[in-house]
Design an enzyme around this catalytic site. Sequence first.
Site, mmCIF file in Angstrom:
data_model
loop_
_atom_site.group_PDB
_atom_site.id
_atom_site.type_symbol
_atom_site.label_atom_id
_atom_site.label_comp_id
_atom_site.label_asym_id
_atom_site.label_seq_id
_atom_site.Cartn_x
_atom_site.Cartn_y
_atom_site.Cartn_z
ATOM 1 N N LYS A 91 81.909 -6.414 10.336
ATOM 2 C CA LYS A 91 83.122 -6.991 10.955
ATOM 3 C C LYS A 91 84.351 -6.470 10.231
ATOM 4 O O LYS A 91 84.291 -6.047 9.065
ATOM 5 C CB LYS A 91 83.107 -8.522 10.936
ATOM 6 C CG LYS A 91 83.063 -9.180 9.533
ATOM 7 C CD LYS A 91 84.423 -9.331 8.852
ATOM 8 C CE LYS A 91 84.299 -9.914 7.453
ATOM 9 N NZ LYS A 91 85.412 -9.645 6.545
ATOM 10 N N ASP A 149 80.945 -16.073 6.540
ATOM 11 C CA ASP A 149 81.021 -15.043 7.585
ATOM 12 C C ASP A 149 79.771 -14.971 8.462
ATOM 13 O O ASP A 149 79.759 -14.237 9.450
ATOM 14 C CB ASP A 149 81.241 -13.653 6.948
ATOM 15 C CG ASP A 149 82.647 -13.496 6.380
ATOM 16 O OD1 ASP A 149 83.548 -14.256 6.785
ATOM 17 O OD2 ASP A 149 82.832 -12.597 5.541
#
Length: 295
Positions: free
Chosen positions: A14, A140
């Site tokens: 990401k 995350d």
Amino acid sequence: MNKPKTLRVRAHAKINLHLNVVGKREDGYHNLETVFHSIDLHDEVILRKGTKTGITVKCDHPRVPSDSQNLAYRAAQSLSDVVGGFGGLEIQIHKRIPVAAGLAGGSANAAAVLYGLNELFALGLSEDVLLKIGAQLGADVPFCLHGGAAFGTGIGDILTPLPALSDVPLVLINPGIAISTADIFKNLDITLTKQKKESIIIQTCVKKGDVVGVGKNLYNLLEVPVFSKYPELTTLKTQLSTQTGCYGALMSGSGATMFALIENIATAQQCESRFKNNVSFCTTTVTNPVGVRIQ
Ligand code: ATP
């Protein structure tokens, strides 16, 4: 039909298009406002039903632990605890995502394990249950499971989906500086969090698919402490921002990976070729619509 004994899962990295720290919590964590986006760069996670009970991990990166410290191991263990065990399991990780680089490599591996084991062992767990297990493993992990684009609040684990940007070219550069996210947050000057930087404009640009607008409104508060520790990153960001066709450049997460949004793939590849001999990691990739995918 025989049930498969092996599953290959792509674990996508990401980037953060926006990252603001909005306060410190009593438990020591920080509340964030962040806009996440998955990218095509991925690790490959191979899950095999084992003949012996227990979980084993193999990883081809020297700085990634191959024991119970590995986030992929911890994900498998948590899932096993929830479902009351699932026999033997071998996890093999081919690392392509740089480690400790602000790209959530470990979290992506954990998300791939949760998603993949649910399929491999036909556990039938809902996405909500997987997200809850993921949130206990790391801030995350929920986004890596969710994938695409999302606005994150809380410690980054409370997600509001955004439409993913379609195949936007990016150049990623890491100058070989490994950064501990925990250290950056531990030493964060809390007065910085008083700087109010709204995410609404960049969220609107993402919703409209306005890549030029996204590039103009990139923001990461953590650049302040990280750039003061590693001044060479300021130079790198200036160099990247002034490349032909660059809509904007930013550090991802707690760094040190820097990304540049570039107008097309050919220009991005030219940009990559200008940097790649002078840095430890440089690649061209694109935005991706998912965080995990079975191959
Ligand atoms: P984040 O942005 O979520 O903080 P990061 O990309 O900065 O993540 P990671 O690559 O996830 O950092 O690695 C952080 C630490 O986690 C490293 O010190 C690494 O040794 C450890 N680690 C444990 N399991 C893994 C894994 N499966 N992959 C990568 N790192 C792992």
